[in-house]
Design a protein around this motif. Sequence first.
Motif, PDB file in Angstrom:
ATOM      1  N   MET A  51       0.876  -1.178   0.041  1.00 40.10           N
ATOM      2  CA  MET A  51      -0.139  -0.071  -0.150  1.00 40.10           C
ATOM      3  C   MET A  51       0.826   1.213  -0.147  1.00 40.10           C
ATOM      4  O   MET A  51       0.874   2.181  -0.679  1.00 40.10           O
ATOM      5  CB  MET A  51      -0.982  -0.067   1.333  1.00 40.10           C
ATOM      6  N   GLY A  52       1.792   1.192   0.892  1.00 34.64           N
ATOM      7  CA  GLY A  52       2.744   2.372   0.914  1.00 34.64           C
ATOM      8  C   GLY A  52       3.647   2.593  -0.396  1.00 34.64           C
ATOM      9  O   GLY A  52       3.630   3.769  -0.883  1.00 34.64           O
ATOM     10  N   GLN A  53       3.958   1.579  -0.885  1.00 34.90           N
ATOM     11  CA  GLN A  53       4.865   1.481  -2.195  1.00 34.90           C
ATOM     12  C   GLN A  53       3.849   2.083  -3.290  1.00 34.90           C
ATOM     13  O   GLN A  53       4.392   2.800  -4.177  1.00 34.90           O
ATOM     14  CB  GLN A  53       5.568   0.392  -2.466  1.00 34.90           C
ATOM     15  N   ALA A  54       2.806   1.753  -3.298  1.00 38.10           N
ATOM     16  CA  ALA A  54       1.832   2.006  -4.648  1.00 38.10           C
ATOM     17  C   ALA A  54       1.354   3.554  -4.408  1.00 38.10           C
ATOM     18  O   ALA A  54       1.251   4.312  -5.299  1.00 38.10           O
ATOM     19  CB  ALA A  54       0.520   1.028  -4.529  1.00 38.10           C
ATOM     20  N   ILE A  55       1.111   3.835  -3.137  1.00 33.93           N
ATOM     21  CA  ILE A  55       0.654   5.382  -2.717  1.00 33.93           C
ATOM     22  C   ILE A  55       2.160   6.160  -3.248  1.00 33.93           C
ATOM     23  O   ILE A  55       1.625   7.209  -3.881  1.00 33.93           O
ATOM     24  CB  ILE A  55       0.583   5.493  -1.301  1.00 33.93           C
ATOM     25  N   GLU A  56       3.268   5.903  -2.955  1.00 32.37           N
ATOM     26  CA  GLU A  56       4.256   6.636  -3.234  1.00 32.37           C
ATOM     27  C   GLU A  56       4.565   6.626  -4.835  1.00 32.37           C
ATOM     28  O   GLU A  56       4.967   7.669  -5.279  1.00 32.37           O
ATOM     29  CB  GLU A  56       5.541   5.964  -2.737  1.00 32.37           C
ATOM     30  N   CYS A  57       4.483   5.415  -5.494  1.00 31.16           N
ATOM     31  CA  CYS A  57       4.300   5.433  -6.692  1.00 31.16           C
ATOM     32  C   CYS A  57       3.444   6.395  -7.698  1.00 31.16           C
ATOM     33  O   CYS A  57       3.678   6.991  -8.449  1.00 31.16           O
ATOM     34  CB  CYS A  57       4.042   4.094  -7.319  1.00 31.16           C
ATOM     35  N   GLY A  58       2.002   6.412  -7.148  1.00 31.40           N
ATOM     36  CA  GLY A  58       1.136   7.277  -7.682  1.00 31.40           C
ATOM     37  C   GLY A  58       1.418   8.962  -7.365  1.00 31.40           C
ATOM     38  O   GLY A  58       1.513   9.576  -8.569  1.00 31.40           O
ATOM     39  N   SER A  59       1.835   9.077  -6.153  1.00 28.87           N
ATOM     40  CA  SER A  59       2.395  10.477  -6.169  1.00 28.87           C
ATOM     41  C   SER A  59       3.424  10.941  -6.695  1.00 28.87           C
ATOM     42  O   SER A  59       3.723  12.070  -7.591  1.00 28.87           O
ATOM     43  CB  SER A  59       2.694  10.516  -4.645  1.00 28.87           C
ATOM     44  N   ARG A  60       4.536  10.043  -7.153  1.00 28.28           N
ATOM     45  CA  ARG A  60       5.768  10.467  -7.785  1.00 28.28           C
ATOM     46  C   ARG A  60       5.571  10.647  -9.501  1.00 28.28           C
ATOM     47  O   ARG A  60       5.825  11.613  -9.909  1.00 28.28           O
ATOM     48  CB  ARG A  60       6.821   9.221  -7.498  1.00 28.28           C
ATOM     49  N   TYR A  61       4.639   9.653  -9.960  1.00 29.17           N
ATOM     50  CA  TYR A  61       4.329   9.710 -11.130  1.00 29.17           C
ATOM     51  C   TYR A  61       3.382  10.911 -11.366  1.00 29.17           C
ATOM     52  O   TYR A  61       3.471  11.573 -12.726  1.00 29.17           O
ATOM     53  CB  TYR A  61       3.909   8.402 -11.892  1.00 29.17           C
ATOM     54  N   SER A  62       2.730  11.328 -10.492  1.00 27.70           N
ATOM     55  CA  SER A  62       1.773  12.421 -10.685  1.00 27.70           C
ATOM     56  C   SER A  62       2.777  13.594 -10.689  1.00 27.70           C
ATOM     57  O   SER A  62       2.502  14.633 -11.846  1.00 27.70           O
ATOM     58  CB  SER A  62       0.838  12.847  -9.535  1.00 27.70           C
TER      59      SER A  62
END
Length: 233
Positions: A51-62
């Motif tokens: 969950m934490g990794q996916a949240i970070e992924c979405g934020s970074r690509y945004s």
Amino acid sequence: MSVDKNPPDVNTLAAMLGDLSEIKMHDWYQYAFSGDPLNGRFTDEQKKTWMGQAIECGSRYSERICESYHIQDPRLLAKAMGIRVSSSIEDISDRLIFAQYIEPNQIRMNNKVVRRAEDYVKTPAVAAALPAGLNVGDLILAHELFHHVENLYRDEIFTQKKKLRLWSLGPFHSDSKIMALSEIAAMSFAREMTDTCYSPYLLDVLLIYGQSPSDAVELYREMLKDTGRKSGM
């Protein structure tokens, strides 16, 4: 999905959204993985970590995409990326569809459902429950934009590279993508792009409420249970 005959009570909706708005993104991990076909194979610790990794992924690509195009508005960004946005979407059977990304460059929005939700957000009761505001259309569009970004960067992005090993026998093995990661990252991507302070997961209740308040209340209770909270309804 059932359709209620009684008119929706906006105060009930406001109360539910107020409760859900207080739940932090990372605390949604049980709910976020509940619809994944492989959910039974995941431990709680894996869910929390991913969950934490996916949240970070979405934020970074945004941040990456917005900086690349110098655009943060989802509709302007979609246009700049050559994505055609239309409202030609219909519900399939009893399943309510909010929006849909179709490769390679099309997003379909259920504008009827979106407009109904936006009307709710404008009511005094919901506005008081969500004082920072909520742009329903932009959140949903940004969510679908992530799936396009995910497609463009499929060879490197976490949500596509992370896999679960289902079985192995000597040199042979079978790995599967974890579908929930894509949706989690899309939520984070949309939240970052639209500067939304609430978890976009509360949209599920808001969007369903106009079609079936009773289904929305049931989902709300499920969400509170999954996030370790008690329902007052």
